[in-house]
Write an enzyme that holds these catalytic residues in place. Structure first.
Site, PDB file in Angstrom:
ATOM      1  N   ASP A 253       5.754   4.723   5.166  1.00  0.00           N
ATOM      2  CA  ASP A 253       6.580   3.760   5.908  1.00  0.00           C
ATOM      3  C   ASP A 253       6.657   2.404   5.192  1.00  0.00           C
ATOM      4  O   ASP A 253       7.305   1.472   5.687  1.00  0.00           O
ATOM      5  CB  ASP A 253       6.090   3.594   7.359  1.00  0.00           C
ATOM      6  CG  ASP A 253       4.689   3.043   7.459  1.00  0.00           C
ATOM      7  OD1 ASP A 253       3.789   3.575   6.790  1.00  0.00           O
ATOM      8  OD2 ASP A 253       4.491   2.059   8.205  1.00  0.00           O
ATOM      9  N   HIS A 254       6.021   2.293   4.015  1.00  0.00           N
ATOM     10  CA  HIS A 254       6.119   1.087   3.186  1.00  0.00           C
ATOM     11  C   HIS A 254       6.720   1.369   1.813  1.00  0.00           C
ATOM     12  O   HIS A 254       7.046   0.430   1.085  1.00  0.00           O
ATOM     13  CB  HIS A 254       4.738   0.424   3.044  1.00  0.00           C
ATOM     14  CG  HIS A 254       4.164   0.022   4.366  1.00  0.00           C
ATOM     15  ND1 HIS A 254       4.148  -1.278   4.815  1.00  0.00           N
ATOM     16  CD2 HIS A 254       3.642   0.773   5.375  1.00  0.00           C
ATOM     17  CE1 HIS A 254       3.632  -1.307   6.034  1.00  0.00           C
ATOM     18  NE2 HIS A 254       3.318  -0.076   6.399  1.00  0.00           N
TER      19      HIS A 254
ATOM     20  N   HIS B 124       4.279  -4.491  10.752  1.00  0.00           N
ATOM     21  CA  HIS B 124       4.694  -3.847  12.016  1.00  0.00           C
ATOM     22  C   HIS B 124       4.786  -4.821  13.184  1.00  0.00           C
ATOM     23  O   HIS B 124       4.051  -5.807  13.243  1.00  0.00           O
ATOM     24  CB  HIS B 124       3.706  -2.745  12.405  1.00  0.00           C
ATOM     25  CG  HIS B 124       3.686  -1.593  11.467  1.00  0.00           C
ATOM     26  ND1 HIS B 124       4.482  -0.481  11.643  1.00  0.00           N
ATOM     27  CD2 HIS B 124       2.977  -1.377  10.336  1.00  0.00           C
ATOM     28  CE1 HIS B 124       4.247   0.383  10.654  1.00  0.00           C
ATOM     29  NE2 HIS B 124       3.337  -0.131   9.841  1.00  0.00           N
TER      30      HIS B 124
ATOM     31  N   HIS C 273      -7.506  -0.621   5.363  1.00  0.00           N
ATOM     32  CA  HIS C 273      -6.456   0.243   5.920  1.00  0.00           C
ATOM     33  C   HIS C 273      -6.203   1.385   4.923  1.00  0.00           C
ATOM     34  O   HIS C 273      -6.215   2.560   5.280  1.00  0.00           O
ATOM     35  CB  HIS C 273      -5.201  -0.581   6.170  1.00  0.00           C
ATOM     36  CG  HIS C 273      -4.026   0.187   6.663  1.00  0.00           C
ATOM     37  ND1 HIS C 273      -3.980   0.772   7.906  1.00  0.00           N
ATOM     38  CD2 HIS C 273      -2.837   0.479   6.070  1.00  0.00           C
ATOM     39  CE1 HIS C 273      -2.812   1.391   8.059  1.00  0.00           C
ATOM     40  NE2 HIS C 273      -2.101   1.237   6.956  1.00  0.00           N
TER      41      HIS C 273
ATOM     42  N   HIS D  63       1.387   3.959   1.924  1.00  0.00           N
ATOM     43  CA  HIS D  63       1.925   4.717   3.056  1.00  0.00           C
ATOM     44  C   HIS D  63       3.452   4.813   2.999  1.00  0.00           C
ATOM     45  O   HIS D  63       4.134   3.852   2.629  1.00  0.00           O
ATOM     46  CB  HIS D  63       1.495   4.092   4.381  1.00  0.00           C
ATOM     47  CG  HIS D  63       0.054   4.362   4.701  1.00  0.00           C
ATOM     48  ND1 HIS D  63      -0.666   3.584   5.575  1.00  0.00           N
ATOM     49  CD2 HIS D  63      -0.786   5.325   4.265  1.00  0.00           C
ATOM     50  CE1 HIS D  63      -1.895   4.061   5.660  1.00  0.00           C
ATOM     51  NE2 HIS D  63      -2.002   5.118   4.870  1.00  0.00           N
TER      52      HIS D  63
ATOM     53  N   ASP E  58      -0.302  -3.961   6.251  1.00  0.00           N
ATOM     54  CA  ASP E  58      -0.962  -3.413   7.443  1.00  0.00           C
ATOM     55  C   ASP E  58      -2.420  -3.832   7.529  1.00  0.00           C
ATOM     56  O   ASP E  58      -3.253  -3.095   8.058  1.00  0.00           O
ATOM     57  CB  ASP E  58      -0.868  -1.879   7.438  1.00  0.00           C
ATOM     58  CG  ASP E  58       0.541  -1.376   7.739  1.00  0.00           C
ATOM     59  OD1 ASP E  58       1.444  -2.204   7.970  1.00  0.00           O
ATOM     60  OD2 ASP E  58       0.730  -0.144   7.736  1.00  0.00           O
TER      61      ASP E  58
ATOM     62  N   HIS F  55       0.853  -1.197   0.000  1.00  0.00           N
ATOM     63  CA  HIS F  55       0.000   0.000   0.000  1.00  0.00           C
ATOM     64  C   HIS F  55       0.885   1.243   0.000  1.00  0.00           C
ATOM     65  O   HIS F  55       2.102   1.142   0.153  1.00  0.00           O
ATOM     66  CB  HIS F  55      -0.997  -0.010   1.155  1.00  0.00           C
ATOM     67  CG  HIS F  55      -0.396   0.094   2.537  1.00  0.00           C
ATOM     68  ND1 HIS F  55       0.434  -0.868   3.070  1.00  0.00           N
ATOM     69  CD2 HIS F  55      -0.505   1.059   3.493  1.00  0.00           C
ATOM     70  CE1 HIS F  55       0.778  -0.501   4.287  1.00  0.00           C
ATOM     71  NE2 HIS F  55       0.241   0.661   4.577  1.00  0.00           N
TER      72      HIS F  55
HETATM   73 FE    FE Z   1       2.576   0.848   8.101  1.00  0.00          FE
HETATM   74 ZN    ZN Z   2       0.068   1.665   6.541  1.00  0.00          ZN
END
Ligand code: FE
Ligand code: ZN
Length: 256
Positions: free
Chosen positions: A61-62, A172, A115, A59, A134, A57
């Site tokens: 942080d990915h 995570h 998400h 985001h 996530d 996805h």
């Molecule tokens: Fe994440």
């Molecule tokens: Zn995420």
């Protein structure tokens, strides 16, 4: 098919990076790219050459590591069609029921919106492993940020129906916090209490609690257990549609 080698490593604050390596074809996938340096270091450590990044996805942080890794390695970037505009450098967009053949690895795409609206999971049936980003976490699940609770519940149900011995890699390390919430919903679930204690011990020793497995989640993840009578009773929704029980649990976790 040779079984892939899988290397999981912590990055950023509480993310995991995962490399999947097919030794026969010299293909190496990075599931998401939280941080280019951490992924690069993990590759160098193993002597693997990155060939593909599979994004779950959009985001940051990915995906933040994608541009640098692509520039360095010329790897191909694969990600969800519904988030194509929000993921940098995509070479191939995918959606369920697409299947990918990368080296000797046959990978099924599973749409798991909730998400984010286009979130996908990647499943390698022959290796009994899935990468769920996530959507599903150990004893927990992702926040419903873009989709609806009903959508997220449907996504979790799909993952819950994977073969019980499927190993699950998640985005995570949230296991202890999830377990602490879980025991407030199912105080009688001894397997859940045991697992929380195991997770706390693992974290205290600096060990990861992931990957998990579908059968373990079915026993200890209160979100996947939203349809059980005792969970329904606990949240005061004995006859509501299951997704509403799930929505109630997710709200409680947000406030926990
Ligand atoms: Fe994440
Ligand atoms: Zn995420």
């Amino acid at each position: 098919m040779a079984q892939p080698e899988i290397h999981q490593f912590p990055c950023l604050k509480d993310n995991y990076g995962v490399l999947v390596h097919d030794p026969d074809r010299n293909v190496t996938l990075s599931i998401d790219a939280p941080d280019a340096d951490a992924v690069g270091h993990a590759l160098a450590e193993r002597g693997w050459r990155l060939t593909h990044i599979l994004a779950t996805h959009h985001h940051a942080d990915h995906t933040a590591g994608i541009p640098a890794l692509k520039a360095e390695t010329q790897c191909k970037i694969i990600g969800p069609k519904a988030e194509a505009a929000r993921i940098p450098g995509l070479d191939l967009v995918i959606a369920e029921p697409d299947a990918l053949m990368l080296g000797g690895l046959a990978i099924a795409v599973i749409d798991t919106p909730g998400h984010t609206i286009g979130h996908v999971a990647y499943w390698i049936p022959e290796a009994k492993v899935a990468f769920v980003g996530d959507t599903l976490f150990a004893m927990g699940c992702g926040r419903v940020l873009e989709g609806t609770a009903e959508m997220m519940w449907a996504s979790l149900e799909k993952l819950a129906r994977l073969p019980p011995d499927t190993a699950i890699y998640c985005g995570h390390e949230y296991t202890v916090s999830n377990g602490k919430f879980g025991v407030t919903i199912e105080p009688e679930n001894t397997r859940l209490a045991e697992r929380l204690a195991e997770a706390e011990a693992a974290r205290a020793a600096g060990q990861p609690t992931l990957p998990t497995r579908i059968d373990l989640e079915l026993e200890t993840n209160v979100f996947l257990r939203a349809d059980r009578e005792d969970v329904r009773a606990h949240v005061g929704l004995p006859v509501a549609p299951t997704w509403k029980v799930f929505a109630n649990l997710r709200e409680r976790k947000n406030r926990f």
